[in-house]
Scaffold this motif. Structure first.
Motif, mmCIF file in Angstrom:
data_model
loop_
_atom_site.group_PDB
_atom_site.id
_atom_site.type_symbol
_atom_site.label_atom_id
_atom_site.label_comp_id
_atom_site.label_asym_id
_atom_site.label_seq_id
_atom_site.Cartn_x
_atom_site.Cartn_y
_atom_site.Cartn_z
ATOM 1 N N ASP A 1 -0.894 -4.547 -7.173
ATOM 2 C CA ASP A 1 -0.646 -4.755 -5.738
ATOM 3 C C ASP A 1 -1.351 -3.692 -4.897
ATOM 4 O O ASP A 1 -1.757 -3.941 -3.768
ATOM 5 C CB ASP A 1 0.851 -4.830 -5.435
ATOM 6 C CG ASP A 1 1.607 -3.591 -5.810
ATOM 7 O OD1 ASP A 1 2.033 -2.858 -4.921
ATOM 8 O OD2 ASP A 1 1.785 -3.332 -7.023
ATOM 9 N N ASP B 1 -4.552 -2.473 -0.844
ATOM 10 C CA ASP B 1 -5.211 -1.297 -0.271
ATOM 11 C C ASP B 1 -6.477 -1.004 -1.076
ATOM 12 O O ASP B 1 -6.620 0.065 -1.675
ATOM 13 C CB ASP B 1 -4.227 -0.104 -0.321
ATOM 14 C CG ASP B 1 -4.737 1.108 0.446
ATOM 15 O OD1 ASP B 1 -5.744 0.975 1.181
ATOM 16 O OD2 ASP B 1 -4.138 2.193 0.299
ATOM 17 N N LYS C 1 -2.828 9.192 5.986
ATOM 18 C CA LYS C 1 -3.370 7.929 5.492
ATOM 19 C C LYS C 1 -4.389 7.378 6.461
ATOM 20 O O LYS C 1 -4.194 7.413 7.685
ATOM 21 C CB LYS C 1 -2.220 6.915 5.327
ATOM 22 C CG LYS C 1 -2.645 5.502 4.987
ATOM 23 C CD LYS C 1 -3.065 5.411 3.545
ATOM 24 C CE LYS C 1 -3.688 4.061 3.217
ATOM 25 N NZ LYS C 1 -4.383 4.096 1.923
ATOM 26 N N PHE D 1 -7.522 4.027 6.608
ATOM 27 C CA PHE D 1 -8.186 2.919 5.935
ATOM 28 C C PHE D 1 -9.681 2.997 6.208
ATOM 29 O O PHE D 1 -10.078 3.224 7.357
ATOM 30 C CB PHE D 1 -7.646 1.570 6.450
ATOM 31 C CG PHE D 1 -6.223 1.300 6.038
ATOM 32 C CD1 PHE D 1 -5.913 0.992 4.727
ATOM 33 C CD2 PHE D 1 -5.194 1.350 6.968
ATOM 34 C CE1 PHE D 1 -4.604 0.742 4.333
ATOM 35 C CE2 PHE D 1 -3.880 1.106 6.595
ATOM 36 C CZ PHE D 1 -3.583 0.794 5.280
ATOM 37 N N THR D 2 -10.489 2.801 5.164
ATOM 38 C CA THR D 2 -11.935 2.760 5.336
ATOM 39 C C THR D 2 -12.397 1.327 5.114
ATOM 40 O O THR D 2 -12.188 0.765 4.042
ATOM 41 C CB THR D 2 -12.624 3.690 4.311
ATOM 42 O OG1 THR D 2 -12.056 4.982 4.432
ATOM 43 C CG2 THR D 2 -14.120 3.775 4.580
ATOM 44 N N LEU D 3 -12.994 0.734 6.126
ATOM 45 C CA LEU D 3 -13.439 -0.649 6.008
ATOM 46 C C LEU D 3 -14.931 -0.670 5.681
ATOM 47 O O LEU D 3 -15.778 -0.596 6.565
ATOM 48 C CB LEU D 3 -13.159 -1.408 7.314
ATOM 49 C CG LEU D 3 -11.713 -1.298 7.816
ATOM 50 C CD1 LEU D 3 -11.567 -2.017 9.153
ATOM 51 C CD2 LEU D 3 -10.735 -1.868 6.798
ATOM 52 N N HIS D 4 -15.230 -0.752 4.371
ATOM 53 C CA HIS D 4 -16.620 -0.651 3.921
ATOM 54 C C HIS D 4 -17.487 -1.780 4.441
ATOM 55 O O HIS D 4 -18.680 -1.612 4.620
ATOM 56 C CB HIS D 4 -16.670 -0.639 2.391
ATOM 57 C CG HIS D 4 -16.114 0.609 1.810
ATOM 58 N ND1 HIS D 4 -16.764 1.819 1.901
ATOM 59 C CD2 HIS D 4 -14.966 0.857 1.149
ATOM 60 C CE1 HIS D 4 -16.049 2.757 1.305
ATOM 61 N NE2 HIS D 4 -14.942 2.194 0.834
ATOM 62 N N ASN D 5 -16.882 -2.950 4.627
ATOM 63 C CA ASN D 5 -17.691 -4.094 5.021
ATOM 64 C C ASN D 5 -17.757 -4.274 6.531
ATOM 65 O O ASN D 5 -18.240 -5.272 7.030
ATOM 66 C CB ASN D 5 -17.172 -5.356 4.332
ATOM 67 C CG ASN D 5 -17.239 -5.197 2.817
ATOM 68 O OD1 ASN D 5 -18.298 -4.945 2.270
ATOM 69 N ND2 ASN D 5 -16.098 -5.296 2.162
ATOM 70 N N ARG E 1 5.335 1.159 2.584
ATOM 71 C CA ARG E 1 4.477 0.725 1.488
ATOM 72 C C ARG E 1 3.939 1.916 0.689
ATOM 73 O O ARG E 1 3.723 1.802 -0.514
ATOM 74 C CB ARG E 1 3.310 -0.106 2.028
ATOM 75 C CG ARG E 1 3.702 -1.546 2.352
ATOM 76 C CD ARG E 1 2.671 -2.179 3.244
ATOM 77 N NE ARG E 1 2.860 -3.612 3.382
ATOM 78 C CZ ARG E 1 2.076 -4.529 2.806
ATOM 79 N NH1 ARG E 1 1.064 -4.153 2.060
ATOM 80 N NH2 ARG E 1 2.299 -5.803 2.975
ATOM 81 N N GLY F 1 4.452 2.878 -3.342
ATOM 82 C CA GLY F 1 3.255 2.982 -4.173
ATOM 83 C C GLY F 1 2.305 1.820 -3.967
ATOM 84 O O GLY F 1 1.358 1.635 -4.725
ATOM 85 N N ASN F 2 2.567 1.021 -2.948
ATOM 86 C CA ASN F 2 1.736 -0.140 -2.668
ATOM 87 C C ASN F 2 0.438 0.279 -1.945
ATOM 88 O O ASN F 2 -0.627 -0.278 -2.185
ATOM 89 C CB ASN F 2 2.554 -1.121 -1.829
ATOM 90 C CG ASN F 2 1.791 -2.381 -1.444
ATOM 91 O OD1 ASN F 2 1.868 -2.822 -0.311
ATOM 92 N ND2 ASN F 2 1.062 -2.966 -2.373
ATOM 93 N N TYR F 3 0.540 1.278 -1.081
ATOM 94 C CA TYR F 3 -0.637 1.862 -0.443
ATOM 95 C C TYR F 3 -0.871 3.243 -1.040
ATOM 96 O O TYR F 3 0.075 3.963 -1.338
ATOM 97 C CB TYR F 3 -0.418 2.025 1.073
ATOM 98 C CG TYR F 3 -0.554 0.762 1.890
ATOM 99 C CD1 TYR F 3 -0.944 -0.447 1.309
ATOM 100 C CD2 TYR F 3 -0.309 0.791 3.263
ATOM 101 C CE1 TYR F 3 -1.064 -1.590 2.075
ATOM 102 C CE2 TYR F 3 -0.428 -0.356 4.037
ATOM 103 C CZ TYR F 3 -0.803 -1.548 3.437
ATOM 104 O OH TYR F 3 -0.928 -2.674 4.199
ATOM 105 N N ARG F 4 -2.126 3.589 -1.205
ATOM 106 C CA ARG F 4 -2.453 4.909 -1.713
ATOM 107 C C ARG F 4 -2.193 5.978 -0.653
ATOM 108 O O ARG F 4 -2.260 5.696 0.540
ATOM 109 C CB ARG F 4 -3.919 4.959 -2.129
ATOM 110 C CG ARG F 4 -4.160 4.225 -3.415
ATOM 111 C CD ARG F 4 -5.644 4.126 -3.699
ATOM 112 N NE ARG F 4 -5.896 2.854 -4.378
ATOM 113 C CZ ARG F 4 -6.426 2.768 -5.593
ATOM 114 N NH1 ARG F 4 -6.783 3.839 -6.249
ATOM 115 N NH2 ARG F 4 -6.599 1.593 -6.152
ATOM 116 N N PRO G 1 -0.307 4.471 -12.917
ATOM 117 C CA PRO G 1 0.349 3.173 -12.760
ATOM 118 C C PRO G 1 1.626 3.004 -13.576
ATOM 119 O O PRO G 1 2.626 2.514 -13.063
ATOM 120 C CB PRO G 1 -0.738 2.187 -13.207
ATOM 121 C CG PRO G 1 -2.013 2.838 -12.816
ATOM 122 C CD PRO G 1 -1.774 4.316 -13.045
#
Lengths: 252, 227
Positions: free
Chosen positions: A231, A236, B9, B11-15, B52, B56-59, B77
């Motif tokens: 997940d 993410d 935290k 987010f990096t949007l590579h695209n 989240r 552990g759903n988001y790093r 994990p």
């Protein structure tokens, strides 16, 4: 209210011991350990420098587009192809972690008959290859006698007869009707839990890995570009390719 | 039980031209056993993002989040899987299950996963489903066909079937009628009385007043304001 709650909801310490399961947290030895597994087809990379530990009870998914090396990797892990470099160590019952690439031929041949199982994408390949006790005539002459999903379940069932500890699956739901996929997923989840199996599943279906795999490995051009909790990787994603993969899924 | 320390935290949007979007900075909070802490703040402040990360759903980019003895920022994990199986429950807003699996099995699954035998697990599932007013005729059916409110109650039943020592609740009362809302709040009160540490998002201010001991305003950790 508090008094009745004690009856309704048992204390965790009393009725559900923490960390009791043998399948996670407690095991000291991985069931399967890949170290620098590489396979080349001439100049072309099949898979390059793949390393991971698979722990007892874990289900790991491998995703990536066609030609990303996921099937090559699976075949190297399962001993169907021999890697050009690296080690694939399996926790054997009697001798602990042994490299399956360099172990003796008789020993390696024993693994698929005892501790390992392999579920093919095309059920009939799996059924025929291992001489299942179904009249060959029935499969060859009347393929319609068994539905695709039935054949796939049959294949999985017969794979489990030897009581394996590790099951390799190559696109297990590929080509199946969506309605059959769901039942197959439920079957596999139950089997993994009840028989304490570990599994490595190659698929390109992100919905399948979300429901089935604990961990995920994303491959591109023979390289592992991202790994982690399923997940976490899907929700993410860190690598550009994984982000593209996740963003490309059609929402139903 | 739950400790969040100086968490960051982005987010990096590579695209999309590798745009970096900072979403959280300096997040810090604690949740003790028997305590329910509410995450508050406007939409987009990062309540769900923080929750989240705790699951552990988001790093986690930097800082640490501890639940019991596990540090989510550094755990591998299988440690997170063990934490989720035994210690940390999560009731999300969405029900995500294998299609065509009966509701009774969906709710018993967390118990089977920790080694409870099928009979006990099913009895427990039936008990929670009954309390949440899911009629018996629905138990053999898959919750994917249920109404929104019913799905939410199945999700809650699943979350409360096994007594996790720590729980994350994302709007557990959102689409429920008064009766069911009361049942859910009672379940939360019972969990607190049993020593469960809870982190919750409740838009319903009355619900918050009834079950939450403290509020943490997540907008204090939103980068625009912190900068």
């Amino acid at each position: 209210m508090t008094v009745s709650s004690a009856e309704h909801l048992p204390e965790p310490a009393a009725e559900i011991p923490l960390h009791q399961g043998r399948e996670e947290g407690t095991a000291m030895t991985p069931l399967l350990q890949a170290a620098g597994v590489s396979k080349f087809y001439g100049q072309r990379i099949g898979c390059a420098d793949v390393s991971f530990d698979l722990w007892p009870g874990e289900v790991m998914g491998i995703v990536g587009e066609s030609g990303s090396g996921k099937s090559t990797l699976l075949n190297c892990l399962a001993g169907h192809q021999s890697p050009d470099a690296g080690a694939v160590r399996f926790d054997t019952r009697d001798r602990g972690l042994i490299d399956t690439v360099t172990m003796s031929e008789p020993e390696r041949r024993m693994l698929p008959r005892t501790d390992w199982a392999f579920v093919h994408q095309h059920a009939r390949a799996g059924l025929r290859m291992d001489r299942v006790e179904i009249a060959a005539a029935r499969i060859d002459d009347r393929p319609s006698a068994f539905s695709g999903g039935m054949q796939q379940r049959l294949q999985i069932a017969r794979n489990l007869v030897t009581g394996p500890r590790l099951i390799f699956m190559d696109e297990p739901t590929g080509g199946l009707d969506v309605s059959v996929q769901a039942r197959l997923l439920d079957l596999m989840r139950g089997l993994v839990r009840e028989m304490d199996l570990s599994a490595i599943i190659v698929t390109h279906d992100l919905a399948v890995v979300r429901l089935l795999a604990d961990r995920l490995m994303v491959m591109k051009d023979g390289h592992v570009v991202e790994t982690g909790l399923t997940d976490q990787v899907l929700d993410d994603p860190q690598h550009a390719y994984t982000q593209l993969l996740v963003a490309s899924v059609l929402q139903v | 039980m739950i400790t969040v320390e100086n968490v960051q935290k982005s987010f990096t949007l590579h695209n999309q031209g590798s745009a970096v979007i900072p979403v959280m900075v300096g997040a810090t909070l604690t949740g003790k056993p028997g305590e329910c802490v509410a995450l508050v703040g406007a939409s987009g402040a990062g309540k769900s993002t923080l929750m989240r990360m705790v699951y552990g759903n988001y790093r986690i980019a930097s800082g640490s989040i501890r639940v019991d003895r596990t540090d989510l920022a550094t755990a591998v994990p299988r440690e997170i899987l063990a934490l989720r199986r035994h210690t940390l429950g999560y009731v999300s807003q969405f029900l995500r299950v294998v299609p065509r699996v009966p509701t009774r099995d969906v709710v018993s699954e967390p118990l089977l996963a920790v080694g409870v035998d099928r009979k006990t697990a099913e009895a427990r599932a039936v008990e929670v489903l009954t309390r949440l007013n899911i009629p018996e005729r629905l138990w053999p059916r898959s919750p994917t066909t249920f109404s929104g409110g019913e799905q939410q109650r199945v999700n809650i039943a699943r979350g409360f079937a096994h007594r996790y020592p720590a729980m994350l609740l994302d709007e557990p009362t959102a689409s429920l009628d008064a009766g069911n809302r009361d049942t859910v709040l009672t379940l939360i009160e019972e969990a607190k009385a049993a020593g469960v540490a809870i982190l919750g998002i409740f838009h319903d201010a009355d619900a918050r007043a009834r079950v939450c001991d403290r509020e943490v305003d997540v907008s204090a950790f939103t980068p625009e304001r912190a900068a």
